[in-house]
Design a protein around this motif. Structure first.
Motif, PDB file in Angstrom:
ATOM      1  N   GLN A 148       0.830  -1.211   0.000  1.00 49.05           N
ATOM      2  CA  GLN A 148       0.000   0.000   0.000  1.00 49.05           C
ATOM      3  C   GLN A 148       0.863   1.259   0.000  1.00 49.05           C
ATOM      4  O   GLN A 148       0.612   2.195  -0.764  1.00 49.05           O
ATOM      5  CB  GLN A 148      -0.941   0.010   1.203  1.00 49.05           C
ATOM      6  N   LEU A 149       1.877   1.284   0.849  1.00 46.57           N
ATOM      7  CA  LEU A 149       2.740   2.465   0.944  1.00 46.57           C
ATOM      8  C   LEU A 149       3.520   2.690  -0.347  1.00 46.57           C
ATOM      9  O   LEU A 149       3.640   3.827  -0.813  1.00 46.57           O
ATOM     10  CB  LEU A 149       3.707   2.310   2.121  1.00 46.57           C
ATOM     11  N   LYS A 194       1.239   3.895  -3.130  1.00 46.46           N
ATOM     12  CA  LYS A 194       0.820   5.263  -2.808  1.00 46.46           C
ATOM     13  C   LYS A 194       1.932   6.251  -3.158  1.00 46.46           C
ATOM     14  O   LYS A 194       1.683   7.316  -3.726  1.00 46.46           O
ATOM     15  CB  LYS A 194       0.453   5.366  -1.325  1.00 46.46           C
ATOM     16  N   THR A 230       2.314   6.569  -7.000  1.00 45.24           N
ATOM     17  CA  THR A 230       1.193   7.357  -7.517  1.00 45.24           C
ATOM     18  C   THR A 230       1.362   8.833  -7.167  1.00 45.24           C
ATOM     19  O   THR A 230       1.067   9.707  -7.990  1.00 45.24           O
ATOM     20  CB  THR A 230      -0.142   6.799  -6.970  1.00 45.24           C
ATOM     21  N   ALA A 231       1.865   9.109  -5.982  1.00 47.71           N
ATOM     22  CA  ALA A 231       2.106  10.504  -5.579  1.00 47.71           C
ATOM     23  C   ALA A 231       3.141  11.159  -6.489  1.00 47.71           C
ATOM     24  O   ALA A 231       2.995  12.322  -6.865  1.00 47.71           O
ATOM     25  CB  ALA A 231       2.547  10.562  -4.119  1.00 47.71           C
ATOM     26  N   CYS A 270       1.126  12.414  -1.276  1.00 45.73           N
ATOM     27  CA  CYS A 270       0.833  11.200  -0.491  1.00 45.73           C
ATOM     28  C   CYS A 270      -0.243  11.519   0.547  1.00 45.73           C
ATOM     29  O   CYS A 270      -1.139  10.706   0.779  1.00 45.73           O
ATOM     30  CB  CYS A 270       2.076  10.707   0.250  1.00 45.73           C
ATOM     31  N   SER A 276      -3.809  11.870  -1.150  1.00 46.71           N
ATOM     32  CA  SER A 276      -4.427  10.768  -1.902  1.00 46.71           C
ATOM     33  C   SER A 276      -4.931   9.691  -0.948  1.00 46.71           C
ATOM     34  O   SER A 276      -4.421   9.560   0.156  1.00 46.71           O
ATOM     35  CB  SER A 276      -3.418  10.177  -2.908  1.00 46.71           C
TER      36      SER A 276
END
Length: 166
Positions: free
Chosen positions: A15-16, A19, A22-23, A162, A165
C-alpha cells in the motif's frame, strides 16, 4: 505458510509503495518537477533518487530498507553499460522505476511501474557488490549535503501528494 503478521506487513508495504509511486506521478502531472534536471524525466534516470525518497517514506511509516545499486556491463572488459537502484525490504525487492526500461529489449522491455517481490530475471541483469548496498537512515543523513537538500525538497513535494491521496 506465512504468519498473519507477515501478511499484514506485506500488505502495508504494498500500500505504501503504490501510494508513493502514484504521488510521484500526480506531482509530475501538476508540474512539480519541471525545474529539476532529473525528476522532470521520471522514471528515466530517477531510480537512485526515487529509492532514497521511498526509503524515507517507508522509514516514516516504520519500515526499514536497504538501498541497492546494481551495475550491468557491456562485455568482459567490464565497461559499465547501465546502473539501476532499488530497495530491499525483508529480502523483497522494492522497485518503483523499472518501467524506465520498457522500450529496451536488452532489458526484457521491463514495464513494471512497481515491483515488490523476489529477484526476477530483470534484476538479475545487474551485478550487486556488498559496497553497493547500505541501510537507509533518512534523507537528513544523506552523504552529499547538496544532493540531500535537493532530495528533501523533492520529497516534500511528493509527500504532499501522499497526504492528499486515498
Amino acid at each position: 505458510m506465512k504468519k498473519i503478521d507477515d501478511a499484514f506487513a506485506d500488505k502495508k508495504l504494498k500500500q505504501l509503495v503504490f501510494k508513493f509511486r502514484t504521488a510521484i506521478e500526480n506531482a509530475m502531472e501538476k508540474g512539480e518537477f519541471v525545474s529539476d534536471f532529473s525528476f522532470s524525466h521520471f522514471p528515466c534516470g530517477c531510480c537512485g533518487d526515487s529509492a532514497y525518497m521511498l526509503a524515507q517514506y517507508l522509514l516514516e511509516n516504520g519500515i526499514e530498507s536497504v538501498y541497492v545499486c546494481g551495475n550491468r556491463y557491456f562485455d568482459e572488459l567490464e565497461e559499465m553499460a547501465q546502473s539501476h537502484a532499488w530497495l530491499l525490504v525483508n529480502e523483497l525487492i522494492v522497485d518503483i522505476t523499472g518501467d524506465q526500461f520498457k522500450d529496451d529489449s536488452s532489458y526484457y522491455n521491463y514495464s513494471q511501474r512497481v515491483y515488490i517481490g523476489k529477484e526476477d530475471a530483470f534484476h538479475k541483469l545487474f551485478e550487486v557488490e556488498e559496497e553497493d548496498m547500505h541501510t537507509c537512515y533518512g534523507l537528513e543523513n544523506y552523504e552529499n549535503i547538496m544532493c540531500g537538500a535537493r532530495l528533501l525538497n523533492l520529497y516534500r513535494k511528493i509527500k504532499n501528494f501522499c497526504d492528499t491521496s486515498p
